[in-house]
Design a protein around this motif. Structure first.
Motif, short mmCIF file in Angstrom:
data_model
loop_
_atom_site.label_atom_id
_atom_site.label_comp_id
_atom_site.label_asym_id
_atom_site.label_seq_id
_atom_site.Cartn_x
_atom_site.Cartn_y
_atom_site.Cartn_z
N ALA A 69 -4.75 -3.83 -0.13
CA ALA A 69 -4.34 -2.93 0.95
C ALA A 69 -2.85 -2.67 0.78
O ALA A 69 -2.09 -3.58 0.45
CB ALA A 69 -4.62 -3.56 2.31
N TYR A 70 -2.45 -1.42 0.99
CA TYR A 70 -1.04 -1.10 0.80
C TYR A 70 -0.57 -0.11 1.84
O TYR A 70 -1.35 0.64 2.42
CB TYR A 70 -0.78 -0.56 -0.60
CG TYR A 70 -1.61 0.65 -0.98
CD1 TYR A 70 -1.20 1.93 -0.66
CD2 TYR A 70 -2.80 0.50 -1.66
CE1 TYR A 70 -1.95 3.04 -1.01
CE2 TYR A 70 -3.56 1.59 -2.01
CZ TYR A 70 -3.14 2.86 -1.68
OH TYR A 70 -3.89 3.94 -2.03
N ASP A 71 0.72 -0.14 2.09
CA ASP A 71 1.40 0.79 2.98
C ASP A 71 2.68 1.18 2.27
O ASP A 71 3.56 0.35 2.08
CB ASP A 71 1.68 0.14 4.33
CG ASP A 71 2.28 1.11 5.33
OD1 ASP A 71 2.12 2.34 5.13
OD2 ASP A 71 2.91 0.66 6.30
N VAL A 72 2.74 2.43 1.85
CA VAL A 72 3.90 2.92 1.11
C VAL A 72 4.68 3.88 1.99
O VAL A 72 4.10 4.78 2.61
CB VAL A 72 3.46 3.63 -0.20
CG1 VAL A 72 4.65 4.22 -0.93
CG2 VAL A 72 2.72 2.64 -1.11
N ASN A 73 5.97 3.69 2.08
CA ASN A 73 6.85 4.55 2.86
C ASN A 73 6.91 5.92 2.17
O ASN A 73 7.41 6.03 1.05
CB ASN A 73 8.24 3.93 2.96
CG ASN A 73 9.18 4.74 3.83
OD1 ASN A 73 8.97 5.93 4.05
ND2 ASN A 73 10.22 4.09 4.30
N THR A 74 6.43 6.96 2.85
CA THR A 74 6.36 8.29 2.25
C THR A 74 7.35 9.27 2.88
O THR A 74 7.13 10.48 2.86
CB THR A 74 4.93 8.86 2.37
OG1 THR A 74 4.57 8.90 3.76
CG2 THR A 74 3.94 8.02 1.59
N ARG A 109 -0.86 -5.99 0.02
CA ARG A 109 -1.60 -7.18 0.44
C ARG A 109 -2.80 -7.35 -0.48
O ARG A 109 -3.48 -6.37 -0.80
CB ARG A 109 -2.06 -7.06 1.88
CG ARG A 109 -0.88 -6.98 2.85
CD ARG A 109 -1.38 -6.91 4.27
NE ARG A 109 -1.89 -8.21 4.67
CZ ARG A 109 -1.32 -8.99 5.58
NH1 ARG A 109 -0.25 -8.60 6.20
NH2 ARG A 109 -1.85 -10.14 5.90
N LEU A 155 3.25 6.42 -3.70
CA LEU A 155 1.93 6.34 -3.07
C LEU A 155 0.85 6.81 -4.04
O LEU A 155 -0.18 6.15 -4.20
CB LEU A 155 1.91 7.19 -1.79
CG LEU A 155 0.57 7.26 -1.06
CD1 LEU A 155 0.18 5.90 -0.52
CD2 LEU A 155 0.63 8.29 0.05
N ASN A 188 -8.42 4.79 3.17
CA ASN A 188 -7.31 5.53 2.58
C ASN A 188 -6.40 4.66 1.72
O ASN A 188 -6.02 5.04 0.63
CB ASN A 188 -6.48 6.22 3.66
CG ASN A 188 -7.17 7.46 4.18
OD1 ASN A 188 -8.04 8.02 3.52
ND2 ASN A 188 -6.78 7.88 5.36
N SER A 189 -6.02 3.51 2.20
CA SER A 189 -5.09 2.65 1.47
C SER A 189 -5.69 1.27 1.21
O SER A 189 -4.98 0.27 1.17
CB SER A 189 -3.79 2.51 2.26
OG SER A 189 -3.16 3.75 2.37
N ASP A 244 7.96 -0.85 1.23
CA ASP A 244 6.51 -0.79 1.04
C ASP A 244 5.90 -2.17 1.28
O ASP A 244 6.60 -3.18 1.27
CB ASP A 244 6.16 -0.34 -0.38
CG ASP A 244 6.73 1.02 -0.74
OD1 ASP A 244 7.05 1.80 0.18
OD2 ASP A 244 6.86 1.31 -1.94
N SER A 245 4.58 -2.17 1.44
CA SER A 245 3.86 -3.43 1.66
C SER A 245 2.60 -3.44 0.81
O SER A 245 1.86 -2.45 0.78
CB SER A 245 3.49 -3.56 3.14
OG SER A 245 2.67 -4.68 3.34
#
Length: 96
Positions: A6-11, A67, A20, A36-37, A64-65
Motif C-alpha cells: 500500500a502506498y501514498d505518494v504526494n502528488t 507499507r 506515483l 487504487n494504491s 511519501d509512504s
C-alpha cells in the motif's frame, strides 16, 4: 508468499505525479492492483527484497509512504473478501 503493498505518494508537484506512476508501474511487475494504491503481490523472498529496494529508490520518504504486509506462504485462510473479487493466481497449476 503473498505481500500486500500500500502506498501514498504526494502528488502536489509534477515530480510527485511522476513518482506515483512509477510506483504503480513497479508494483504491477510483481502483482495485481486490488485498490487504487494497493497491490497483492505473489513473490519469492528474493523478489520481495527487490520490490522493496526498487520502491525505496523511487519514493521520496519525506513526503511519501510505503507499507508492506507480508502474509506469508499460507495466506489463503488469512484473506476474507466481500463483493466482486478479482482473480489472483494461486500457487497451484492452472490449465487453460
Amino acid at each position: 508468499m503473498l505481500v500486500v503493498v500500500a502506498y501514498d505518494v504526494n502528488t502536489e508537484t509534477p515530480q510527485g505525479r511522476r513518482r506515483l506512476r512509477q510506483v504503480a508501474k513497479t508494483c504491477k511487475k510483481y502483482g495485481q492492483r486490488v485498490q487504487n494504491s494497493v497491490f497483492e503481490c505473489s513473490v519469492t523472498p528474493s523478489d520481495f527484497l527487490t520490490l522493496k529496494h526498487d520502491l525505496h529508490k523511487l519514493a521520496d520518504l519525506e513526503s511519501d509512504s510505503l507499507r508492506f504486509y507480508n502474509l506469508g506462504a499460507n495466506y489463503s485462510n488469512r484473506i476474507e473478501h466481500m463483493g466482486v473479487q478479482r482473480h489472483l493466481p494461486d500457487d497451484s497449476v492452472m490449465m487453460v
